[in-house]
Design an enzyme around this catalytic site. Sequence first.
Site, short mmCIF file in Angstrom:
data_model
loop_
_atom_site.label_atom_id
_atom_site.label_comp_id
_atom_site.label_asym_id
_atom_site.label_seq_id
_atom_site.Cartn_x
_atom_site.Cartn_y
_atom_site.Cartn_z
N SER A 84 23.92 -0.52 -46.21
CA SER A 84 22.87 -0.07 -47.07
C SER A 84 22.83 -1.06 -48.35
O SER A 84 21.98 -0.76 -49.04
CB SER A 84 23.69 1.33 -47.69
OG SER A 84 24.62 1.06 -48.34
N SER A 112 28.40 -1.68 -44.99
CA SER A 112 27.30 -1.97 -45.72
C SER A 112 27.33 -3.38 -46.27
O SER A 112 26.15 -3.79 -47.18
CB SER A 112 26.79 -0.99 -46.61
OG SER A 112 26.59 0.36 -46.04
N LYS A 142 23.90 -4.47 -56.27
CA LYS A 142 23.24 -3.03 -55.64
C LYS A 142 23.28 -2.16 -56.78
O LYS A 142 24.02 -1.92 -57.68
CB LYS A 142 24.45 -2.72 -54.57
CG LYS A 142 23.83 -1.38 -53.69
CD LYS A 142 25.06 -1.26 -52.62
CE LYS A 142 24.75 -0.41 -51.59
NZ LYS A 142 25.62 -0.29 -50.65
#
Lengths: 469, 72
Positions: free
Chosen positions: A162, A186, A86
């Site tokens: 996310s 997330s 990420k």
Amino acid sequence: MNETTEAARLLAGPALALANAVSAGKVSARSVTEAALARIAQVDPVLNAFTDVTSARARAEAAAIDARRAAGAVLGPLAGVPFAVKNLFDLEGLSTRAGSRINRDRPPAPRDATLVERLTAAGAVCLGGLNMGEYAYDFTGENLHDGNSRNPHDTGHMSGGSSGGSGSAVGGKLVPLSLGSDTNGSIRVPSSFCGIFGLKPTYGRLSRARSFPFVASLDHLGPFARHVADLAATYDALLGPDPDDAALADKPAAPTLPGLEEPGHLRVAVLGGWFARSGTPQAYEAVARAARALDATTVVELPEVERARASAYLITMAEGAALHRDRLRERPGEFDPAVRERLLAGAVLPAAWIARAQNFRRWFRDRAVELFAEWDVLIAPATPVPAPRSGQATFVLDGREMLVRPNIGIYTQPISFIGLPVVAAPIATDNPLPIAVQLIAAPWQEAAALRAARVLERAGIAVAPEPVV
Amino acid sequence: MSRQDDTGAGGGGADSGAGALLDAGLAIEGLPLEPELRPRVVMHLATAIAMARLVTSFALPDDAEPAPVYVP
């Protein structure tokens, strides 16, 4: 079979099998890296999982692994396994954008995040940074600046967020492993929507050093994988002390892979109450299938779950607003409005509410610990629905029309609120869009959640489905 | 089907004072907000107010400790 074909075959399979093949010299890390880069070039234009492909870095790391093997060195447990992170993890030489436009002005990171360093030390090869919702304030995987990461099982649907790119990249078989973050769900939401395994460890278990934060009280980092043993091996490689993270707990590392195949007697129950309301039939079919396989016949309740979720909601808003206060003043037009509007609301919350929420957090944690005196693992849905369509604004839960964005996390948010370790395990149903369950364990008992996931995997119930891309 | 609700927690309602709290807080903090975005922010604040009512209405003893404990 030539080396290129063999590398592509191994890339699509378990990470540990790939690492064994590299360690045994059956395939080179260089060939595997090239196979991953080719797969990314072919599929990522559709999935939009990657924001940065670090091909030069990956080729150099792969060459170093092959050189070490040629010199007779013993390679690490993840030798030659491609991974990506990420884009809130620092990668040396890249600006850590955390899904934002604003952060692109930051200087290049001088050093990798601790967890990236640990995977690299285990022999894994870093392929780059992954798409995410702006500043991690997101459950959808949609991003105004970089475009949406897409669901590998139907590209018209959300990846979840996310950590959307982290879910999409592993679900789409671009890389066997990825890292993400989980503040309110997330890691678990993209695991559910993309049909992969994700581990949100205990709060304070893994170092967050050199990752861009969101909510210091609630931020966790953790891995994604397509197989439980890969998830356990990756988690094990991430363990260890780190003076650079003040929130890291002083706990001995407890590797999980050695005991993964010996589940022993796991006492498993199903969470009722809040977790037995509002979900779609598919969410509850997944829970029922997991419960049957784990001999979970008792339904138990955590009290005051709605208040727990409300507390997490308030702490998130307030701490997120505090983090971004100066940017909200000085660069308001560069935020995604959907993020900025929540941060602005968080900026004016009375401090007494947040203090009360933190007091309630300890009370709720104590109730959970009482429950874990009798149970090793609790099963709950991960998400109320499979992936909604991209851009979908509302859905109907329990006969009520609600906004999609804040309500995707209704089952994950109360659990991360008190930092319990959770494995999100994808459960096969008739719907081509996957869905996962949460396997929740007592604090510091990641091994129990992983062993439960492995039982489901062995039974053929928990499985990462093949992507359509 | 009930009205669209951001949270499932019951809304803040028109009497929640969200608008007044927002305007005062943003002014003190010097945070800019365009008029066209204000209704969205008020909606989120009304949601937070509803959440806060849930949290603050729960009786905790005076000696309840917060979850984070500072270690010198």
